[in-house]
Structure formats: structure tokens, C-alpha cells
Design an enzyme around this catalytic site. Sequence first.
Site, PDB file in Angstrom:
ATOM      1  N   SER A   6       7.793 -17.225 -13.277  1.00  0.00           N
ATOM      2  CA  SER A   6       8.164 -18.018 -14.447  1.00  0.00           C
ATOM      3  C   SER A   6       9.179 -17.335 -15.366  1.00  0.00           C
ATOM      4  O   SER A   6       9.105 -17.476 -16.586  1.00  0.00           O
ATOM      5  CB  SER A   6       6.910 -18.429 -15.225  1.00  0.00           C
ATOM      6  OG  SER A   6       6.059 -19.209 -14.402  1.00  0.00           O
TER       7      SER A   6
ATOM      8  N   GLY B 174      12.318 -18.374  -9.251  1.00  0.00           N
ATOM      9  CA  GLY B 174      12.060 -19.583  -8.469  1.00  0.00           C
ATOM     10  C   GLY B 174      12.651 -20.804  -9.171  1.00  0.00           C
ATOM     11  O   GLY B 174      13.838 -21.092  -9.071  1.00  0.00           O
ATOM     12  N   GLY B 175      11.815 -21.514  -9.904  1.00  0.00           N
ATOM     13  CA  GLY B 175      12.206 -22.774 -10.539  1.00  0.00           C
ATOM     14  C   GLY B 175      13.524 -22.709 -11.303  1.00  0.00           C
ATOM     15  O   GLY B 175      14.392 -23.578 -11.149  1.00  0.00           O
TER      16      GLY B 175
ATOM     17  N   GLY C 125       5.399 -20.110 -10.702  1.00  0.00           N
ATOM     18  CA  GLY C 125       5.467 -21.572 -10.789  1.00  0.00           C
ATOM     19  C   GLY C 125       4.469 -22.176 -11.761  1.00  0.00           C
ATOM     20  O   GLY C 125       4.258 -23.383 -11.778  1.00  0.00           O
TER      21      GLY C 125
ATOM     22  N   ASN D 241      15.204 -17.464  -5.561  1.00  0.00           N
ATOM     23  CA  ASN D 241      14.458 -17.896  -4.377  1.00  0.00           C
ATOM     24  C   ASN D 241      14.340 -19.416  -4.451  1.00  0.00           C
ATOM     25  O   ASN D 241      13.550 -19.940  -5.222  1.00  0.00           O
ATOM     26  CB  ASN D 241      13.074 -17.233  -4.381  1.00  0.00           C
ATOM     27  CG  ASN D 241      12.184 -17.754  -3.276  1.00  0.00           C
ATOM     28  OD1 ASN D 241      12.647 -18.417  -2.353  1.00  0.00           O
ATOM     29  ND2 ASN D 241      10.889 -17.462  -3.373  1.00  0.00           N
ATOM     30  N   TRP D 242      15.139 -20.091  -3.658  1.00  0.00           N
ATOM     31  CA  TRP D 242      15.186 -21.559  -3.753  1.00  0.00           C
ATOM     32  C   TRP D 242      13.994 -22.232  -3.077  1.00  0.00           C
ATOM     33  O   TRP D 242      13.810 -23.442  -3.202  1.00  0.00           O
ATOM     34  CB  TRP D 242      16.496 -22.081  -3.137  1.00  0.00           C
ATOM     35  CG  TRP D 242      17.728 -21.684  -3.891  1.00  0.00           C
ATOM     36  CD1 TRP D 242      17.790 -20.889  -5.021  1.00  0.00           C
ATOM     37  CD2 TRP D 242      19.080 -22.064  -3.602  1.00  0.00           C
ATOM     38  NE1 TRP D 242      19.096 -20.750  -5.433  1.00  0.00           N
ATOM     39  CE2 TRP D 242      19.910 -21.461  -4.585  1.00  0.00           C
ATOM     40  CE3 TRP D 242      19.665 -22.842  -2.613  1.00  0.00           C
ATOM     41  CZ2 TRP D 242      21.295 -21.632  -4.590  1.00  0.00           C
ATOM     42  CZ3 TRP D 242      21.045 -23.009  -2.632  1.00  0.00           C
ATOM     43  CH2 TRP D 242      21.849 -22.414  -3.612  1.00  0.00           C
ATOM     44  N   LYS D 243      13.219 -21.483  -2.328  1.00  0.00           N
ATOM     45  CA  LYS D 243      12.051 -22.042  -1.624  1.00  0.00           C
ATOM     46  C   LYS D 243      12.472 -23.267  -0.794  1.00  0.00           C
ATOM     47  O   LYS D 243      13.604 -23.316  -0.335  1.00  0.00           O
ATOM     48  CB  LYS D 243      10.930 -22.357  -2.621  1.00  0.00           C
ATOM     49  CG  LYS D 243      10.650 -21.152  -3.537  1.00  0.00           C
ATOM     50  CD  LYS D 243       9.418 -21.284  -4.368  1.00  0.00           C
ATOM     51  CE  LYS D 243       9.271 -20.045  -5.250  1.00  0.00           C
ATOM     52  NZ  LYS D 243       8.042 -20.016  -6.021  1.00  0.00           N
TER      53      LYS D 243
ATOM     54  N   GLU E   8       3.653 -16.983  -1.421  1.00  0.00           N
ATOM     55  CA  GLU E   8       3.446 -18.267  -0.726  1.00  0.00           C
ATOM     56  C   GLU E   8       3.353 -18.058   0.784  1.00  0.00           C
ATOM     57  O   GLU E   8       2.607 -18.757   1.473  1.00  0.00           O
ATOM     58  CB  GLU E   8       4.583 -19.244  -1.093  1.00  0.00           C
ATOM     59  CG  GLU E   8       4.409 -19.761  -2.520  1.00  0.00           C
ATOM     60  CD  GLU E   8       5.703 -20.070  -3.251  1.00  0.00           C
ATOM     61  OE1 GLU E   8       6.749 -20.263  -2.603  1.00  0.00           O
ATOM     62  OE2 GLU E   8       5.669 -20.104  -4.500  1.00  0.00           O
TER      63      GLU E   8
ATOM     64  N   HIS F  22       6.524 -12.813   0.306  1.00  0.00           N
ATOM     65  CA  HIS F  22       6.318 -13.687  -0.849  1.00  0.00           C
ATOM     66  C   HIS F  22       4.879 -14.205  -0.857  1.00  0.00           C
ATOM     67  O   HIS F  22       4.308 -14.485   0.199  1.00  0.00           O
ATOM     68  CB  HIS F  22       7.312 -14.855  -0.817  1.00  0.00           C
ATOM     69  CG  HIS F  22       7.307 -15.612  -2.109  1.00  0.00           C
ATOM     70  ND1 HIS F  22       6.361 -16.563  -2.385  1.00  0.00           N
ATOM     71  CD2 HIS F  22       8.099 -15.515  -3.215  1.00  0.00           C
ATOM     72  CE1 HIS F  22       6.573 -17.029  -3.621  1.00  0.00           C
ATOM     73  NE2 HIS F  22       7.627 -16.411  -4.128  1.00  0.00           N
TER      74      HIS F  22
ATOM     75  N   GLU G 272       5.365  -9.734  -8.257  1.00  0.00           N
ATOM     76  CA  GLU G 272       5.181 -11.130  -8.653  1.00  0.00           C
ATOM     77  C   GLU G 272       3.691 -11.438  -8.764  1.00  0.00           C
ATOM     78  O   GLU G 272       3.048 -11.770  -7.768  1.00  0.00           O
ATOM     79  CB  GLU G 272       5.805 -12.058  -7.613  1.00  0.00           C
ATOM     80  CG  GLU G 272       7.293 -11.855  -7.429  1.00  0.00           C
ATOM     81  CD  GLU G 272       7.951 -13.101  -6.846  1.00  0.00           C
ATOM     82  OE1 GLU G 272       8.809 -13.665  -7.521  1.00  0.00           O
ATOM     83  OE2 GLU G 272       7.570 -13.513  -5.740  1.00  0.00           O
TER      84      GLU G 272
HETATM   85  P1  PGA Z   1       8.932 -19.099 -10.353  1.00  0.00           P
HETATM   86  O1  PGA Z   1       8.863 -18.476  -8.876  1.00  0.00           O
HETATM   87  O2  PGA Z   1      10.101 -18.441 -11.038  1.00  0.00           O
HETATM   88  O3  PGA Z   1       9.137 -20.572 -10.150  1.00  0.00           O
HETATM   89  O4  PGA Z   1       7.644 -18.774 -11.015  1.00  0.00           O
HETATM   90  C1  PGA Z   1       9.098 -17.128  -8.664  1.00  0.00           C
HETATM   91  C2  PGA Z   1       8.964 -16.809  -7.202  1.00  0.00           C
HETATM   92  O5  PGA Z   1       8.129 -17.417  -6.535  1.00  0.00           O
HETATM   93  O6  PGA Z   1       9.687 -15.950  -6.675  1.00  0.00           O
END
Ligand code: PGA
Length: 252
Positions: free
Chosen positions: A215, A236-237, A175, A9-11, A99, A97, A169
Amino acid sequence: MRKNIVAGNWKMNNDLKATKKLVKQIKKSIKKAELNNTRVIVAPTYVNLATAVKRVKKSKIEVAAQNMHQASNGAFTGEISASMLKGVGVKIVILGHSERRAYFGETDALLAEKVNVALSNKLEVIFCFGEELADRKAGKEESVVESQIKNALFHLGADAFKNIVLAYEPVWAIGTGETASPEQAQDMHAFIRKTLADKYGNVVANNVSILYGGSVKPANAKEIFSKADVDGGLIGGAALKAEDFYAIVTAF
Ligand code: PGA
């Protein structure tokens, strides 16, 4: 049998140039890799989806959108519909998600609607959910997760789950660098599978892929993915660096 999945997930990261570069790097790195029944998905921003779809051709990479509006068209300035995603060759959409829930006010009821629209447009859904830190501290993580799943998905028939991937999640792990322990992930994934089995039976429950997100990095992916009910990760990251993403993709 359910598949393993690693989805990046590149956000709101990577402009067009960076998207081309990262897709190219991932494509190159997984070319000769032993993928062990693992699907590899990347989710760039809307504006770079069409390019990503073109660039993943002749590779095992699939492209997902990070969100979608529930209406089919109309006066919704700034929004993107399911048919627009399909029009550029996208076949998968991430919904729910944390967010989106936290910053854009997406509720279970709205997500139920989005899930319906995505499925009726033949998009596969990666449905995200997870408890906040306060929920876990209060010992309410299972009831929170159960209600998120029930409210957004349990109106569906069993057949719909052929096109749904679940992504657990925990919000406190996204994050933050803090990961759920492999045991915490396994306990919750087993609970999720049981919740599904109670409603739809074992066949449906055993065929749904349940991803862990929060993470995940090269250093912890192997151990988390080794758990019986963890079928991969939403990353994510660590999905923003080809090297790290590759290490996670090949962690099974
Ligand atoms: P993260 O994000 O790996 O940076 O914790 C995961 C996500 O939001 O899907």
C-alpha cells in the site's frame, strides 16, 4: 553504494493495449525527472513482456517478470523458464511474492531453487518476503522474516547478493490500504540488514537494496522512503496509474 529502486508490480492487470499506454505515459513522465539515483522498474504480465522491453528502449525504465519456473524446459504446461525471459530481453525477475506463496503454494525450498536458477541465468532477483498479520500480532514478525530469508537465500555466496534486491512486504499491508508505519518499515529493514551483516558482513549488507511493499502511495511514499534502511518500494495498485507511479518514483 546501493541504489534506490521503485518497481511497479502490475500483477494480472493491463492487457496489451493498456501495457503500451502505461509504458508510454511513464516514459514520458520520467523523461525530464530528476531521478536521484533511482532505478525505475515495471513488471507486466508474461505475455506483454516482449512489448514492454521494446517500448522502454531509450528510456530509464527496466522490465521485470513477475515469476519464473525453476526448470530450464520440459513438460510443464503453462510455465515460463528463465531462458525464455532472457530471450525477450528481460533481465530481472520477482520471486517469492506473497501471492505466489499463498495462492500457488510456493515454499521457501522452491524459492531457493528458483533463486539459484535465476542467478545462474544471470537474471537479477527481486526477492519478496514478509509476515502475516497473525505473526505480527504474536510478535513473531522478525523470526518469520528471518527464516524466510535464511531458507531461501543463505545457501548463497556473498557475491550473489550483487544481483539480489530484497523486498519486505508485510502480507497484511498488501492491497489492503493499510501501510506499515515508516517506523515499522525502518525497524524491520534495519533488522533485515543486520541479519545479512551477521552472515555476510557489513559490506554486503550495506550494498543490498531493501524495498518496502504494501500500500505505498503518493501520500506516504516520501515518509517511508526517507527512512535510512528503506531503499525504495515494490508498488502494486499505485503502479497502475502513471501519475501515482511517477509521484512515487520521484519521492526520494
Ligand atoms: P500494493 O501491492 O501496493 O497494491 O499493496 C504491493 C505488492 O503486492 O507488491
